[in-house]
Motif scaffolding. Structure first.
Motif, mmCIF file in Angstrom:
data_model
loop_
_atom_site.group_PDB
_atom_site.id
_atom_site.type_symbol
_atom_site.label_atom_id
_atom_site.label_comp_id
_atom_site.label_asym_id
_atom_site.label_seq_id
_atom_site.Cartn_x
_atom_site.Cartn_y
_atom_site.Cartn_z
ATOM 1 N N GLU A 63 3.237 2.322 -8.458
ATOM 2 C CA GLU A 63 3.976 3.586 -8.361
ATOM 3 C C GLU A 63 3.553 4.440 -7.170
ATOM 4 O O GLU A 63 4.043 5.547 -6.992
ATOM 5 C CB GLU A 63 3.851 4.400 -9.661
ATOM 6 N N TYR A 64 2.664 3.906 -6.346
ATOM 7 C CA TYR A 64 2.213 4.620 -5.160
ATOM 8 C C TYR A 64 2.533 3.837 -3.888
ATOM 9 O O TYR A 64 2.530 2.611 -3.879
ATOM 10 C CB TYR A 64 0.695 4.855 -5.208
ATOM 11 N N PHE A 65 2.763 4.596 -2.817
ATOM 12 C CA PHE A 65 2.914 3.970 -1.504
ATOM 13 C C PHE A 65 1.544 3.474 -1.060
ATOM 14 O O PHE A 65 0.534 4.161 -1.243
ATOM 15 C CB PHE A 65 3.465 4.972 -0.481
ATOM 16 N N ASN A 106 6.597 -6.565 -3.757
ATOM 17 C CA ASN A 106 7.870 -6.021 -3.270
ATOM 18 C C ASN A 106 8.888 -7.146 -3.163
ATOM 19 O O ASN A 106 9.222 -7.592 -2.056
ATOM 20 C CB ASN A 106 7.663 -5.356 -1.905
ATOM 21 N N GLN A 138 8.822 0.140 1.160
ATOM 22 C CA GLN A 138 8.199 0.209 -0.157
ATOM 23 C C GLN A 138 9.013 1.019 -1.175
ATOM 24 O O GLN A 138 8.624 1.140 -2.339
ATOM 25 C CB GLN A 138 6.798 0.821 -0.042
ATOM 26 N N ARG A 141 10.069 -0.668 -4.716
ATOM 27 C CA ARG A 141 8.958 -0.862 -5.645
ATOM 28 C C ARG A 141 8.539 0.454 -6.281
ATOM 29 O O ARG A 141 8.393 0.563 -7.500
ATOM 30 C CB ARG A 141 7.753 -1.478 -4.928
ATOM 31 N N VAL A 142 8.359 1.483 -5.472
ATOM 32 C CA VAL A 142 7.906 2.782 -5.978
ATOM 33 C C VAL A 142 8.964 3.391 -6.897
ATOM 34 O O VAL A 142 8.641 3.901 -7.979
ATOM 35 C CB VAL A 142 7.563 3.725 -4.807
ATOM 36 N N ARG A 146 8.477 4.114 -10.977
ATOM 37 C CA ARG A 146 8.530 5.503 -11.449
ATOM 38 C C ARG A 146 9.858 5.850 -12.130
ATOM 39 O O ARG A 146 10.065 7.001 -12.505
ATOM 40 C CB ARG A 146 8.294 6.457 -10.279
ATOM 41 N N VAL A 153 13.480 8.871 -3.730
ATOM 42 C CA VAL A 153 12.231 8.490 -3.079
ATOM 43 C C VAL A 153 12.421 8.512 -1.552
ATOM 44 O O VAL A 153 11.546 8.977 -0.813
ATOM 45 C CB VAL A 153 11.741 7.112 -3.566
ATOM 46 N N ASN A 180 2.024 10.482 -1.705
ATOM 47 C CA ASN A 180 1.727 10.092 -3.084
ATOM 48 C C ASN A 180 1.483 11.301 -3.983
ATOM 49 O O ASN A 180 1.860 11.299 -5.153
ATOM 50 C CB ASN A 180 0.542 9.127 -3.111
ATOM 51 N N LEU A 183 4.821 12.575 -4.892
ATOM 52 C CA LEU A 183 5.395 11.749 -5.959
ATOM 53 C C LEU A 183 4.846 12.167 -7.321
ATOM 54 O O LEU A 183 5.598 12.236 -8.301
ATOM 55 C CB LEU A 183 5.077 10.268 -5.718
#
Length: 191
Positions: A63-65, A106, A138, A141-142, A146, A153, A180, A183
């Motif tokens: 959930e993070y870059f 990813n 990314q 994926r993030v 989330r 995003v 992040n 986010l």
């Protein structure tokens, strides 16, 4: 001999004072004018320090870059690169493993789309920033981790993109820690 020796000693003394006294004092003085007064810019979240804006950190959760890999495991006391060239077989194996891991995390990204900065360490090993392309790759994926729409995003990336210094020095960049944290604030409802 005397013709060369005396001027050489004088020049050595002048350069010693200039390089060992005056230059460090001037640089330290300029550093005191910078944000954080030369001690780094602390980033706070929920009343506690979570990092420094000018030092990279490791982010492994989906959930993070993720930022650039570090050749020194993000140890600011030992800032350095790997010193291995692009033809070194050990280095190539490490980069290939990073690419494979990134592609597993990813699945919507093709191998040719992986920015090199996501699989190669920076010269300092502490790079806190990513290019817009490295953040953009990314997004899916993030967003999936989330439960956010990818457009939201992407808008957050655009909001946190820093322009080049003076409008033309260097590329656009995004501070990974700040992104992040944004986010996390978004997930907490903007608190």
């Amino acid at each position: 001999m005397k013709t060369y020796l005396i001027p050489s000693i004088k020049l050595s003394f002048v350069l010693l004072v200039l390089c060992s006294v005056i230059y460090p004092v001037v640089v330290a003085g300029i550093g005191r004018l910078a944000p954080g007064q030369g001690n780094g810019v602390k980033l706070m979240h929920n009343g506690r320090v979570v990092g420094y804006a000018n030092l990279g950190q490791v982010f492994t959760r989906p959930e993070y870059f993720q930022g650039r890999p570090s050749a020194v495991d993000y140890n600011a006391a030992g800032s350095a690169g790997s010193n291995k060239g692009p033809s070194n077989p050990d280095y190539l194996a490490v980069v290939k493993a990073r690419v494979d891991t990134f592609l597993l995390q990813n699945p919507t990204v093709k191998r040719a789309e992986v920015p090199s900065e996501l699989v190669t360490a920076s010269g300092s090993g502490l790079d806190p920033d990513l290019s817009v392309a490295a953040a953009t790759v990314q997004i899916n994926r993030v967003a999936a981790a989330r439960n956010l729409p990818p457009e939201q995003v992407a808008a957050l990336i655009k909001q946190h993109t820093q322009a080049p210094l003076l409008g033309f020095l260097g590329p656009e960049k995004i501070n990974v820690l700040k992104l992040n944290l944004a986010l996390d604030q978004l997930a907490a409802g903007g608190k």
